[in-house]
Design a protein around this motif. Sequence first.
Motif, mmCIF file in Angstrom:
data_model
loop_
_atom_site.group_PDB
_atom_site.id
_atom_site.type_symbol
_atom_site.label_atom_id
_atom_site.label_comp_id
_atom_site.label_asym_id
_atom_site.label_seq_id
_atom_site.Cartn_x
_atom_site.Cartn_y
_atom_site.Cartn_z
ATOM 1 N N SER A 1 0.813 -1.213 0.000
ATOM 2 C CA SER A 1 0.000 0.000 0.000
ATOM 3 C C SER A 1 0.852 1.272 0.000
ATOM 4 C CB SER A 1 -0.936 0.005 1.206
ATOM 5 O OG SER A 1 -0.197 -0.035 2.413
ATOM 6 N N THR B 1 4.208 3.054 -5.043
ATOM 7 C CA THR B 1 3.686 3.343 -6.374
ATOM 8 C C THR B 1 3.851 2.105 -7.232
ATOM 9 O OG1 THR B 1 4.132 5.711 -6.344
ATOM 10 C CG2 THR B 1 4.203 4.635 -8.489
ATOM 11 N N ILE C 1 0.073 4.194 -10.836
ATOM 12 C CA ILE C 1 -0.892 4.497 -9.789
ATOM 13 C C ILE C 1 -0.107 4.707 -8.492
ATOM 14 C CG2 ILE C 1 -1.345 2.028 -9.368
ATOM 15 C CD1 ILE C 1 -4.267 2.894 -8.678
ATOM 16 N N ARG D 1 0.426 5.644 -4.309
ATOM 17 C CA ARG D 1 -0.083 5.028 -3.082
ATOM 18 C C ARG D 1 -1.400 5.664 -2.651
ATOM 19 N NH1 ARG D 1 4.179 7.250 1.511
ATOM 20 N NH2 ARG D 1 3.754 9.470 1.240
ATOM 21 N N LYS D 2 -1.649 6.884 -3.110
ATOM 22 C CA LYS D 2 -2.903 7.572 -2.797
ATOM 23 C C LYS D 2 -3.890 7.466 -3.953
ATOM 24 C CE LYS D 2 -0.950 10.827 0.511
ATOM 25 N NZ LYS D 2 -0.838 12.257 0.911
ATOM 26 N N ASN D 3 -3.622 6.527 -4.881
ATOM 27 C CA ASN D 3 -4.511 6.244 -6.011
ATOM 28 C C ASN D 3 -4.586 7.355 -7.048
ATOM 29 O OD1 ASN D 3 -5.241 3.593 -5.279
ATOM 30 N ND2 ASN D 3 -6.736 4.395 -3.823
ATOM 31 N N ILE E 1 -3.513 8.599 -10.599
ATOM 32 C CA ILE E 1 -3.304 7.782 -11.801
ATOM 33 C C ILE E 1 -2.820 8.657 -12.952
ATOM 34 C CG2 ILE E 1 -4.530 6.493 -13.602
ATOM 35 C CD1 ILE E 1 -6.269 5.283 -11.388
ATOM 36 N N SER F 1 -5.342 -0.125 -11.859
ATOM 37 C CA SER F 1 -5.994 -0.133 -10.557
ATOM 38 C C SER F 1 -5.147 -0.954 -9.589
ATOM 39 C CB SER F 1 -7.411 -0.704 -10.657
ATOM 40 O OG SER F 1 -7.388 -2.049 -11.116
ATOM 41 N N ARG F 2 -5.525 -0.894 -8.332
ATOM 42 C CA ARG F 2 -4.812 -1.674 -7.324
ATOM 43 C C ARG F 2 -5.789 -2.135 -6.254
ATOM 44 N NH1 ARG F 2 -0.278 2.045 -5.276
ATOM 45 N NH2 ARG F 2 0.135 0.272 -3.890
ATOM 46 N N ASP F 3 -5.473 -3.260 -5.672
ATOM 47 C CA ASP F 3 -6.238 -3.794 -4.553
ATOM 48 C C ASP F 3 -5.236 -4.046 -3.428
ATOM 49 O OD1 ASP F 3 -7.636 -5.301 -2.676
ATOM 50 O OD2 ASP F 3 -8.782 -6.392 -4.179
ATOM 51 N N ASN F 4 -5.172 -3.129 -2.497
ATOM 52 C CA ASN F 4 -4.174 -3.239 -1.431
ATOM 53 C C ASN F 4 -4.429 -4.445 -0.531
ATOM 54 O OD1 ASN F 4 -2.833 -0.977 -2.362
ATOM 55 N ND2 ASN F 4 -3.902 0.420 -0.964
#
Length: 123
Positions: free
Chosen positions: A30, A33, A51, A53-55, A57, A70-73
């Motif tokens: 999380s 980057t 992306i 760490r604070k989303n 983009i 996208s990311r799924d922490n």
Amino acid sequence: QVLLVESGGGLVQTGGSLRLSCAASGLTFSSYTMGWFRQAPGKEREFVATISRKNGIYYADSAKGRFTISRDNAKNTAYLQMNSLKPEDTAVYYCAAASFGRLGTVAFDYDYWGQGTQVTVSS
């Protein structure tokens, strides 16, 4: 030991879609980057999407409107959804992680890299 493992590449026809995944381990996911880069035969590695760490983009012009990062922490996984694929998208796609946390478009700034996954778009 930090590991980034890409999956989801393959052969697709022009106009098709693929979803790449990048599973990370050995780091505080999380906080990092995540970026996607690609390298076609005979060409230099180029930036695709990032992306933070604070989303936050950011996309390369070639990816805007077609690709979604996208990311799924919770799953320590980053994704790259690629739609409307073109033959010029054919390349090995790499995910990368950077500790600076902000958006990053320069490969040199990334700390860790996956082994890559081949994407081939047929015409």
